[in-house]
Design an enzyme around this catalytic site. Structure first.
Site, mmCIF file in Angstrom:
data_model
loop_
_atom_site.group_PDB
_atom_site.id
_atom_site.type_symbol
_atom_site.label_atom_id
_atom_site.label_comp_id
_atom_site.label_asym_id
_atom_site.label_seq_id
_atom_site.Cartn_x
_atom_site.Cartn_y
_atom_site.Cartn_z
ATOM 1 N N ALA A 1 0.425 -1.068 0.082
ATOM 2 C CA ALA A 1 -0.279 0.158 -0.495
ATOM 3 C C ALA A 1 1.145 1.542 -0.032
ATOM 4 C CB ALA A 1 -0.765 0.445 1.438
ATOM 5 N N ARG B 1 -7.355 -1.576 10.215
ATOM 6 C CA ARG B 1 -7.267 -2.643 11.788
ATOM 7 C C ARG B 1 -7.417 -1.516 12.698
ATOM 8 N NH1 ARG B 1 -3.993 -7.134 12.052
ATOM 9 N NH2 ARG B 1 -2.108 -5.442 10.783
ATOM 10 N N TYR C 1 -12.089 -1.117 8.221
ATOM 11 C CA TYR C 1 -12.240 -2.293 6.612
ATOM 12 C C TYR C 1 -14.049 -2.227 6.446
ATOM 13 C CZ TYR C 1 -7.643 -3.988 6.699
ATOM 14 O OH TYR C 1 -6.401 -4.067 6.792
ATOM 15 N N HIS D 1 -7.944 -11.567 1.216
ATOM 16 C CA HIS D 1 -9.109 -11.015 0.420
ATOM 17 C C HIS D 1 -9.946 -11.224 0.192
ATOM 18 C CE1 HIS D 1 -4.267 -10.517 -2.136
ATOM 19 N NE2 HIS D 1 -4.636 -9.661 -0.933
ATOM 20 N N LYS E 1 -2.248 -9.093 -5.875
ATOM 21 C CA LYS E 1 -2.050 -10.924 -6.512
ATOM 22 C C LYS E 1 -1.660 -11.764 -4.877
ATOM 23 C CE LYS E 1 2.617 -10.759 -5.371
ATOM 24 N NZ LYS E 1 3.812 -11.217 -4.546
HETATM 25 N N1 LIG Z 1 2.176 -5.907 -6.661
HETATM 26 C C1 LIG Z 1 3.889 -6.648 -6.232
HETATM 27 O O1 LIG Z 1 4.160 -6.023 -6.274
HETATM 28 C C2 LIG Z 1 3.135 -6.677 -4.667
HETATM 29 C C3 LIG Z 1 4.681 -6.512 -4.033
HETATM 30 C C4 LIG Z 1 4.302 -6.855 -2.870
HETATM 31 C C5 LIG Z 1 3.237 -7.336 -1.594
HETATM 32 N N2 LIG Z 1 2.357 -7.401 -2.914
HETATM 33 C C6 LIG Z 1 0.949 -7.901 -2.386
HETATM 34 O O2 LIG Z 1 0.429 -7.280 -1.811
HETATM 35 C C7 LIG Z 1 -0.570 -7.755 -0.443
HETATM 36 C C8 LIG Z 1 0.328 -7.785 0.902
HETATM 37 O O3 LIG Z 1 1.987 -7.328 0.881
HETATM 38 P P1 LIG Z 1 2.528 -6.929 1.665
HETATM 39 O O4 LIG Z 1 3.859 -7.213 1.625
HETATM 40 O O5 LIG Z 1 2.391 -5.178 1.630
HETATM 41 O O6 LIG Z 1 1.906 -6.897 3.048
HETATM 42 P P2 LIG Z 1 2.199 -6.369 4.652
HETATM 43 O O7 LIG Z 1 3.501 -5.328 5.120
HETATM 44 O O8 LIG Z 1 1.644 -7.161 5.601
HETATM 45 O O9 LIG Z 1 0.663 -5.644 4.881
HETATM 46 C C9 LIG Z 1 -0.315 -5.662 4.678
HETATM 47 C C10 LIG Z 1 -1.395 -5.142 5.605
HETATM 48 O O10 LIG Z 1 -3.021 -5.895 5.656
HETATM 49 C C11 LIG Z 1 -3.034 -5.235 6.476
HETATM 50 N N3 LIG Z 1 -3.928 -6.974 7.088
HETATM 51 C C12 LIG Z 1 -5.312 -7.020 7.058
HETATM 52 N N4 LIG Z 1 -5.357 -7.693 7.699
HETATM 53 C C13 LIG Z 1 -4.085 -8.386 8.608
HETATM 54 C C14 LIG Z 1 -3.888 -9.617 9.347
HETATM 55 N N5 LIG Z 1 -5.062 -10.230 9.267
HETATM 56 N N6 LIG Z 1 -2.410 -9.574 9.533
HETATM 57 C C15 LIG Z 1 -2.016 -8.732 8.793
HETATM 58 N N7 LIG Z 1 -2.106 -7.985 8.206
HETATM 59 C C16 LIG Z 1 -3.332 -8.166 8.066
HETATM 60 C C17 LIG Z 1 -2.342 -4.141 7.321
HETATM 61 O O11 LIG Z 1 -2.712 -3.012 7.623
HETATM 62 P P3 LIG Z 1 -3.467 -2.840 8.223
HETATM 63 O O12 LIG Z 1 -2.616 -2.559 10.108
HETATM 64 O O13 LIG Z 1 -3.280 -1.362 8.075
HETATM 65 O O14 LIG Z 1 -5.133 -3.518 9.469
HETATM 66 C C18 LIG Z 1 -0.942 -4.605 6.691
HETATM 67 O O15 LIG Z 1 -0.188 -3.703 6.563
HETATM 68 C C19 LIG Z 1 -0.756 -9.229 -0.422
HETATM 69 O O16 LIG Z 1 -1.486 -10.117 -1.144
HETATM 70 C C20 LIG Z 1 1.390 -9.440 -1.794
HETATM 71 O O17 LIG Z 1 1.225 -10.112 -2.243
HETATM 72 C C21 LIG Z 1 2.193 -6.807 -3.824
#
Ligand SMILES: NC(=O)c1ccc[n+]([C@@H]2O[C@H](COP(=O)([O-])OP(=O)(O)OC[C@H]3O[C@@H](n4cnc5c(N)ncnc54)[C@H](OP(=O)(O)O)[C@@H]3O)[C@@H](O)[C@H]2O)c1
Length: 339
Positions: free
Chosen positions: A15, A36, A64, A85, A103
């Site tokens: 994000a 959250r 959410y 998701h 993804k």
């Molecule tokens: N397109 C790309 O280049 C790319 C690169 C990396 C990741 N991704 C994808 O993006 C998604 C997120 O990956 P990320 O690396 O950003 O993950 P991350 O750093 O762990 O962040 C995920 C966010 O989701 C929220 N969340 C909601 N429910 C959760 C739960 N039960 N446990 C943990 N977090 C929860 C949290 O935000 P809150 O605390 O604010 O709720 C957390 O900050 C995945 O689908 C991943 O495959 C895509």
């Protein structure tokens, strides 16, 4: 729909990486973010204020569910771990919003099917956020393949390795958060194969697991109709180039590393000097997929022809099969995340 109001669900790494790219997306604005916790939501809004100057301040929701009620949100970008998701996408669709789901679209094939069915039943737009498909040089590659420059495509071959320190709490490795090499990296390699060869008729996979049971390495052989194949390897415990080639009866195309966000491809045709195509991406490369969603919404389309939902389902099915073969089972959450 003039300006599309986006709601960002999740405030983690992707994000925060994607958000500044809204500077490159015309007729779109970040209307709201959902988390959250209020602290995380406020932090992402702070990033919006510093990186998107001149744009109205997004609303910061510590729920959410509440963001789904916001009439200023036309489309929700789902940027949470994989098992979250499904409930977020289903809640957004139930509220009449379009969805762009990071993804891997869902942690299971069944979950992916539920999101697709909900979108199709309601006639709402849904797409998986495979940003690679929208990058300018990948669009050039697709045109070269469609024009028959390398003849008939017979196979694709590639890897996506990303050496990461094992941390069982991290989203990349945590089974509760859909961790493992297949959902994080395999999705790109399989997506590439499905995009060029269609849905495979057989999947053979072999791999290794981390101590907590999620997949660390997976090698896959996909067999497609017409004696065509994809040989793919992904890993979270070793480094590798991240190359991909498409091979055909009249040549081959190398997608230079890393293949999921390249700026350069080389087209090799029999008897012809290799031709280099270079096309830079805008920003970090994420604007292109958001521009495509905007185009589809303005044209009243419910799917993108560049990243259709049937391809998402095919990829999800392959991942599920490969994961079963290496001994990994994932789940999708039923409830929206909450603090
Ligand atoms: N397109 C790309 O280049 C790319 C690169 C990396 C990741 N991704 C994808 O993006 C998604 C997120 O990956 P990320 O690396 O950003 O993950 P991350 O750093 O762990 O962040 C995920 C966010 O989701 C929220 N969340 C909601 N429910 C959760 C739960 N039960 N446990 C943990 N977090 C929860 C949290 O935000 P809150 O605390 O604010 O709720 C957390 O900050 C995945 O689908 C991943 O495959 C895509």
């Amino acid at each position: 729909m003039d300006t599309i109001g986006w709601g960002i669900a999740g405030t983690g790494r992707i994000a925060r990486t994607v958000l500044p790219d809204f500077a490159h997306v015309p007729e779109a604005r970040v209307a709201a973010v959902a988390s959250r916790t209020q602290e995380h939501a406020d932090s992402l809004v702070g990033l919006a204020e510093s990186t998107l100057p001149g744009q109205p301040r997004p609303k910061a929701y510590s729920s959410y569910a509440r963001m789904m009620e916001d009439p200023d949100v036309d489309a929700v970008y789902v940027a949470t771990p994989h098992p979250q998701h499904k409930p977020i996408a289903l809640a957004a669709l139930a509220a009449g919003k379009a969805v762009l789901v990071e993804k891997s679209f869902a942690a299971t094939y069944a979950g992916a099917g539920q999101i697709v069915a909900a979108a199709r039943d309601r006639g709402l737009f849904a797409m998986e956020g495979i940003w690679s498909r929208f990058l300018p040089v990948i669009r050039e590659m697709d045109l070269a393949v469609e024009a028959g420059e390398i003849g008939e495509v017979t196979s694709v071959q590639g890897d996506l390795f990303a050496l990461r320190d094992f941390d069982p709490e991290d989203r990349l490795f945590n089974p509760q958060l859909g961790g493992g090499a297949t959902l994080d990296l395999g999705v790109y390699a399989i997506n590439f194969a499905v995009g060029h060869l269609g849905c495979p008729i057989r999947v053979t996979a072999s791999g290794s697991l981390f101590p907590n049971g999620v997949d660390s390495d997976v090698a896959m052989l996909l067999e497609h109709r017409g004696q065509r194949t994809a040989t793919l390897a992904v890993s979270l415990r070793a480094d590798g180039p991240g190359r991909m080639t498409i091979n055909g009866t009249n040549g081959w195309i190398e997608v230079e590393p890393r293949f999921h966000h390249p700026s350069r491809i080389v087209v090799h045709r029999r008897g012809v000097i290799p031709q280099v195509h270079e096309a830079p991406q805008m920003g970090r490369g994420y604007a292109h997929e958001f521009i495509e969603v905007g185009r589809c919404l303005r044209e009243g389309l419910t799917e993108s022809a560049i990243m259709p939902l049937d391809d998402t389902l095919a990829v999800s099915k392959v991942m599920q099969s490969a994961l079963e073969q290496v001994g990994v089972t994932h789940h999708d959450d039923e409830e929206l995340p909450h603090g």
